[in-house]
Design a protein around this motif. Structure first.
Motif, short mmCIF file in Angstrom:
data_model
loop_
_atom_site.label_atom_id
_atom_site.label_comp_id
_atom_site.label_asym_id
_atom_site.label_seq_id
_atom_site.Cartn_x
_atom_site.Cartn_y
_atom_site.Cartn_z
N GLY A 78 -1.19 4.41 1.90
CA GLY A 78 -0.47 5.36 0.90
C GLY A 78 -1.28 6.22 0.25
O GLY A 78 -2.28 6.71 0.67
N TYR B 93 5.93 -0.51 -3.44
CA TYR B 93 6.09 -0.48 -4.93
C TYR B 93 7.59 -0.60 -5.47
O TYR B 93 7.91 -1.24 -6.37
CB TYR B 93 5.43 0.80 -5.60
CG TYR B 93 5.93 1.08 -7.11
CD1 TYR B 93 5.13 0.46 -7.95
CD2 TYR B 93 6.87 2.04 -7.30
CE1 TYR B 93 5.28 0.65 -9.48
CE2 TYR B 93 7.18 2.12 -8.74
CZ TYR B 93 6.30 1.53 -9.63
OH TYR B 93 6.90 1.94 -11.03
N THR C 265 -4.46 -2.25 -9.60
CA THR C 265 -4.55 -1.52 -8.22
C THR C 265 -6.06 -2.13 -7.86
O THR C 265 -7.05 -2.69 -8.64
CB THR C 265 -5.01 -0.09 -8.49
OG1 THR C 265 -3.85 0.78 -9.14
CG2 THR C 265 -5.45 0.76 -7.42
N ASP D 119 0.66 -1.17 0.11
CA ASP D 119 0.05 -0.14 0.11
C ASP D 119 0.81 1.49 -0.05
O ASP D 119 0.26 2.54 0.21
CB ASP D 119 -0.94 -0.17 1.19
CG ASP D 119 -0.28 0.07 2.55
OD1 ASP D 119 -0.24 1.13 3.13
OD2 ASP D 119 0.82 -0.72 2.85
N THR D 120 1.98 1.21 -0.32
CA THR D 120 3.01 2.34 -0.14
C THR D 120 3.79 2.48 -1.27
O THR D 120 4.22 1.45 -1.94
CB THR D 120 3.55 2.58 1.27
OG1 THR D 120 4.70 1.35 1.14
CG2 THR D 120 2.68 2.44 2.39
N ARG D 121 4.41 3.64 -1.46
CA ARG D 121 5.37 3.77 -2.40
C ARG D 121 6.68 2.85 -2.21
O ARG D 121 7.42 2.37 -3.01
CB ARG D 121 5.96 5.26 -2.47
CG ARG D 121 7.18 5.53 -3.38
CD ARG D 121 7.45 7.09 -3.43
NE ARG D 121 8.45 7.30 -4.33
CZ ARG D 121 8.38 8.55 -5.35
NH1 ARG D 121 7.57 9.35 -4.87
NH2 ARG D 121 9.43 8.48 -6.29
N TYR E 242 -1.23 -2.46 -6.36
CA TYR E 242 -1.38 -1.57 -5.37
C TYR E 242 -2.66 -1.63 -4.49
O TYR E 242 -3.68 -1.66 -5.07
CB TYR E 242 -1.13 -0.11 -6.06
CG TYR E 242 -1.34 0.99 -5.07
CD1 TYR E 242 -0.39 1.19 -3.95
CD2 TYR E 242 -2.29 2.11 -5.30
CE1 TYR E 242 -0.58 2.02 -3.30
CE2 TYR E 242 -2.23 3.39 -4.58
CZ TYR E 242 -1.82 3.17 -3.54
OH TYR E 242 -1.65 4.18 -2.46
N PRO F 31 0.96 5.04 -5.85
CA PRO F 31 2.41 4.89 -4.98
C PRO F 31 3.49 5.47 -5.42
O PRO F 31 4.24 6.05 -4.78
CB PRO F 31 2.77 3.27 -5.26
CG PRO F 31 1.90 2.83 -6.52
CD PRO F 31 0.45 3.70 -6.58
#
Length: 220
Positions: free
Chosen positions: A191, A173, A203, A168-170, A185, A195
């Motif tokens: 997030g 990713y 997603t 769920d976050t950069r 995602y 991301p």
């Protein structure tokens, strides 16, 4: 297919109760007034996904190694107590049932930047011990997420092209990309809307959507 899951912000949201644990721990080691305020769930949502030592540096800058080590030990203990003793279902809707459905035709794994011992606690609380083929954490190996993803892939003889990471976050990713696998995602998590700017990959807006996306992916 092989699906590797993040935990916080992907399978469940424990930020409220974990914030209480952090406040307990900071009081334990005499850092209760360093922030000038209590740790909150919203503060932790911005930090979760990072290794604990990085979070400690972000929230309590300028502490020496001895104090940070003392705080880390207390946080681990307090988190286990608070989360382990919580009777509330902290998981996102239909997580356990969706994982069980996915496990019928796929292998499931967990990789997180959490402390050692946290993943078994999560699996026990969600009742998914029998669904997870393997798991790894920063706390157990000292490795960052991309390296732990690679470790799980190597240890289990997984094919990169048949393996996805769900987070769920950069940072999730970037870790999946660095490890050379597909990223899905979890937009409902901690997030932002994407991301990274321009992201147009897979997603999901709720956890149950995973079963639909995964079925479509497998039938291509």
């Amino acid at each position: 297919m092989n699906y590797i899951f993040d935990i916080d912000g992907t399978l469940w949201d424990t930020t409220g109760i974990v914030a209480e644990a952090w406040n307990d721990a900071t009081a334990d080691v005499g850092l209760g007034d360093v922030l000038g305020r209590f740790v909150t769930a919203d503060m932790l949502k911005k930090e979760f996904g990072k290794p604990m030592d990085v979070i400690i540096d972000d929230l309590y800058p300028g502490q020496d190694d001895e104090k940070k080590s003392e705080l880390m030990v207390s946080i681990k203990q307090r988190e286990q107590e608070r989360v382990g003793g919580c009777a509330e279902d902290l998981s996102y809707p239909e997580v356990a049932v969706t994982l069980r459905k996915l496990s019928e035709e796929n292998r499931l794994y967990i990789v997180s930047n959490c402390q050692d011992g946290y993943i078994p606690l999560v699996m026990a609380k969600l009742g998914i011990e029998d669904l997870i083929s393997d798991y790894e954490s920063f706390g157990a190996t000292g490795l960052l997420k991309a390296d732990n993803i690679r470790l799980v892939i190597s240890r289990n003889g997984l094919n990169d092209e048949e393996t996805c990471y769900i987070g769920d976050t950069r940072g999730d990713y970037e870790s999946a990309t660095e490890a050379g696998i597909t990223f899905i995602y979890a937009a409902y998590g901690f997030g932002d809307d994407k991301p990274v700017p321009g992201y147009n990959g897979l997603t999901v807006s709720s956890f149950p959507e995973l079963s639909e996306i995964c079925l479509e992916k497998e039938n291509r």
